[in-house]
Design a protein around this motif. Structure first.
Motif, PDB file in Angstrom:
ATOM      1  N   GLN A  21     -81.591  59.581 -10.877  1.00  0.00           N
ATOM      2  CA  GLN A  21     -81.341  60.242 -12.158  1.00  0.00           C
ATOM      3  C   GLN A  21     -80.994  61.719 -11.958  1.00  0.00           C
ATOM      4  N   TYR A  77     -90.444  67.578 -18.478  1.00  0.00           N
ATOM      5  CA  TYR A  77     -90.260  66.162 -18.148  1.00  0.00           C
ATOM      6  C   TYR A  77     -90.934  65.274 -19.184  1.00  0.00           C
ATOM      7  N   ASP A  78     -90.231  64.218 -19.586  1.00  0.00           N
ATOM      8  CA  ASP A  78     -90.759  63.243 -20.540  1.00  0.00           C
ATOM      9  C   ASP A  78     -90.901  61.906 -19.819  1.00  0.00           C
ATOM     10  N   TRP A  79     -92.125  61.498 -19.572  1.00  0.00           N
ATOM     11  CA  TRP A  79     -92.394  60.247 -18.865  1.00  0.00           C
ATOM     12  C   TRP A  79     -91.835  59.033 -19.606  1.00  0.00           C
ATOM     13  N   HIS A  80     -91.641  59.144 -20.914  1.00  0.00           N
ATOM     14  CA  HIS A  80     -91.131  58.021 -21.711  1.00  0.00           C
ATOM     15  C   HIS A  80     -89.606  57.960 -21.740  1.00  0.00           C
ATOM     16  N   ASP A  81     -88.955  59.058 -21.357  1.00  0.00           N
ATOM     17  CA  ASP A  81     -87.489  59.083 -21.324  1.00  0.00           C
ATOM     18  C   ASP A  81     -87.035  59.934 -20.144  1.00  0.00           C
ATOM     19  N   SER A  82     -87.325  59.416 -18.976  1.00  0.00           N
ATOM     20  CA  SER A  82     -87.063  60.138 -17.737  1.00  0.00           C
ATOM     21  C   SER A  82     -85.602  60.560 -17.612  1.00  0.00           C
ATOM     22  N   HIS A  83     -84.700  59.631 -17.817  1.00  0.00           N
ATOM     23  CA  HIS A  83     -83.281  59.916 -17.608  1.00  0.00           C
ATOM     24  C   HIS A  83     -82.795  61.053 -18.496  1.00  0.00           C
ATOM     25  N   ALA A  84     -83.107  60.986 -19.788  1.00  0.00           N
ATOM     26  CA  ALA A  84     -82.641  62.018 -20.718  1.00  0.00           C
ATOM     27  C   ALA A  84     -83.288  63.369 -20.424  1.00  0.00           C
ATOM     28  N   SER A  85     -84.570  63.381 -20.088  1.00  0.00           N
ATOM     29  CA  SER A  85     -85.230  64.667 -19.840  1.00  0.00           C
ATOM     30  C   SER A  85     -84.730  65.292 -18.544  1.00  0.00           C
TER      31      SER A  85
END
Length: 154
Positions: A21, A77-85
């Motif tokens: 990513q 960093y967003d653990w629920h939306d790794s790719h977008a963050s």
């Protein structure tokens, strides 16, 4: 250059998926911003060693600098939306946030990559000394970015 830095990213807790990513984000943002992928990678490695969940640092004015590129009031960093963050963290560092400049603005202002990265790190550039020790900054930042661009890996 990316592959040479993968062991450091792995050591600093970035999974294979996260590393993919990160590469996708660097590639995408580089194409849009016209900032060299190697420079984005070098700054990211200096700022976070490729750890998406790196600890947020704070400026002397208590402004948070989170994320892969430790950006001025940027994205965490967003653990629920790794790719977008991850993509947003790379974009914040490269293209800036509403609160602070990124690499694009610094390169456009100074016309010199090493002055630009010094400004990116400190908000200050001395035209005759990129290693001055002004403020709460890494006085070796520009030379360490140069070393990374030459292939030095931690």
């Amino acid at each position: 250059m990316f592959n040479a830095n993968k062991p450091s990213m792995t050591f600093n807790h970035a999974s294979e998926d996260q590393q993919g990513q990160i590469w996708d984000a660097i590639d995408s943002v580089a194409r849009v911003s016209r900032v060299d992928r190697r420079l984005i990678l070098a700054v990211m490695m200096k700022e976070s060693r490729g750890d998406p969940a790196v600890r947020t640092t704070y400026s002397p004015d208590n402004i948070p600098n989170p994320g892969l590129m430790q950006t001025h009031n940027g994205t965490t960093y967003d653990w629920h939306d790794s790719h977008a963050s991850i993509r947003q963290m790379i974009q914040d560092g490269t293209q800036g946030t509403v609160y602070g400049d990124g690499l694009v603005q610094a390169i456009n202002e100074f016309g010199n990559v090493f002055k630009a990265v010094r400004y990116y790190n400190s908000g200050h550039v001395s035209s005759d000394n990129l290693c001055d020790n002004v403020g709460n900054t890494d006085w070796q930042y520009a030379s360490e970015i140069a070393n990374t661009l030459l292939g030095w890996v931690n």
